[in-house]
Design an enzyme around this catalytic site. Structure first.
Site, PDB file in Angstrom:
ATOM      1  N   ASP A   1     -43.131 -31.939 -29.816  1.00 32.16           N
ATOM      2  CA  ASP A   1     -42.701 -32.360 -28.263  1.00 32.16           C
ATOM      3  C   ASP A   1     -43.465 -31.336 -27.413  1.00 32.16           C
ATOM      4  OD1 ASP A   1     -41.595 -34.336 -29.250  1.00 32.16           O
ATOM      5  OD2 ASP A   1     -39.681 -33.437 -29.425  1.00 32.16           O
ATOM      6  N   VAL A   2     -44.424 -30.435 -27.908  1.00 33.12           N
ATOM      7  CA  VAL A   2     -44.997 -29.462 -26.923  1.00 33.12           C
ATOM      8  C   VAL A   2     -46.512 -29.508 -27.022  1.00 33.12           C
ATOM      9  CG1 VAL A   2     -45.365 -27.181 -26.464  1.00 33.12           C
ATOM     10  CG2 VAL A   2     -43.172 -27.570 -27.351  1.00 33.12           C
ATOM     11  N   ASP A   3     -46.852 -30.072 -25.630  1.00 34.88           N
ATOM     12  CA  ASP A   3     -48.424 -30.015 -25.401  1.00 34.88           C
ATOM     13  C   ASP A   3     -49.035 -28.810 -24.896  1.00 34.88           C
ATOM     14  OD1 ASP A   3     -48.228 -32.787 -26.107  1.00 34.88           O
ATOM     15  OD2 ASP A   3     -47.747 -33.339 -23.943  1.00 34.88           O
TER      16      ASP A   3
ATOM     17  N   LYS B   1     -44.288 -16.534  -9.186  1.00 31.12           N
ATOM     18  CA  LYS B   1     -43.479 -17.462 -10.337  1.00 31.12           C
ATOM     19  C   LYS B   1     -42.213 -17.417  -9.992  1.00 31.12           C
ATOM     20  CE  LYS B   1     -45.625 -15.215 -13.629  1.00 31.12           C
ATOM     21  NZ  LYS B   1     -45.960 -14.763 -15.147  1.00 31.12           N
TER      22      LYS B   1
ATOM     23  N   ASP C   1     -41.624 -11.873 -19.815  1.00 29.33           N
ATOM     24  CA  ASP C   1     -40.905 -10.848 -20.081  1.00 29.33           C
ATOM     25  C   ASP C   1     -40.036 -10.574 -18.845  1.00 29.33           C
ATOM     26  OD1 ASP C   1     -42.565  -7.886 -18.804  1.00 29.33           O
ATOM     27  OD2 ASP C   1     -43.095  -9.896 -18.476  1.00 29.33           O
TER      28      ASP C   1
END
EC number: 3.1.3.5
Length: 222
Positions: free
Chosen positions: A9-11, A149, A174
């Protein structure tokens, strides 16, 4: 907290740089030792006074783009931070688990995107000395978008620019504050790095699963 990633389910895998793909020892030395010592020597103050001054300066702009901006610090401190970064470039090193993980992601067909708050000059210097860019599909500095971010506007801008689907994305960083921002935006999997600096003790995360070696993820990925 258990790591349970449904890789089918991860692209897209979004990856921070400093402390996530590179050893954070470079940045910790640069900002916690070299910059305070250089500023202190220039201004005739003791190392302790210089460190206390720098701590306050860092605190004042924490979680803003200025915290990461070499131009801001050059102007603020009267130092050529870009030149200092270039000189220290050979100290930039990859984590031991970085290349095996990135190559496994490539082999499994995942899109690998670097998403860093690092200033473009900082990014360029580190790429020159590590060759990291050869193992990534796309490299993004948040300075291009005008938000760090920690800011939700950044996540909306990145999603629009890349077409990534939050519900099909893994993000590794991190910083727990940054992982929180990614989760708030809707990134499905947010994973912390417990050992960003090889020279200090591992850190703990309160709200996100974490690990200290990406090679642990490879068997389930492949």
């Amino acid at each position: 907290m258990h790591i349970n990633i449904a890789w089918q389910d991860v692209d897209t895998v979004l990856l921070d740089m400093d402390g996530t793909l590179l050893d954070l020892a470079f940045d910790n030395y640069f900002w916690q030792k070299l910059v305070p010592e250089t500023w202190g020597a220039k201004n005739g103050v003791t190392p302790q006074e210089a460190m206390e001054y720098m701590r306050q300066q860092y605190h004042d702009v924490q979680h803003t783009l200025n915290w990461y901006c070499l131009d801001y610090w050059s102007e603020q401190l009267g130092l050529d931070i870009c030149a200092m970064t270039t000189e220290m470039g050979p100290r930039a090193v990859l984590r031991e688990d970085t290349i095996p993980f990135l190559e496994a992601l490539k082999a499994s067909g995942k899109q690998r995107i670097l998403l860093t708050n690092a200033h473009p000059h900082n990014l360029a210097v580190k790429l020159e000395h590590t060759g990291l860019d050869a193992h990534l599909d796309l490299l993004l500095s948040t300075h291009t978008f005008g938000y760090p971010k920690e800011d939700q506007r950044l996540w909306h801008a990145v999603a629009e620019a890349t077409g990534l689907k939050a519900e099909r994305t893994l993000f590794i960083d991190d910083s727990e504050a940054i992982l929180d921002a990614a989760a708030q935006f809707g990134i499905r999997y947010c994973l912390g790095v417990t050992n960003p600096d090889s020279g200090i003790a591992e850190k703990q995360y309160q709200r996100h699963p974490s690990l200290n070696d990406y090679r642990r993820l490879i068997p389930s990925l492949m």
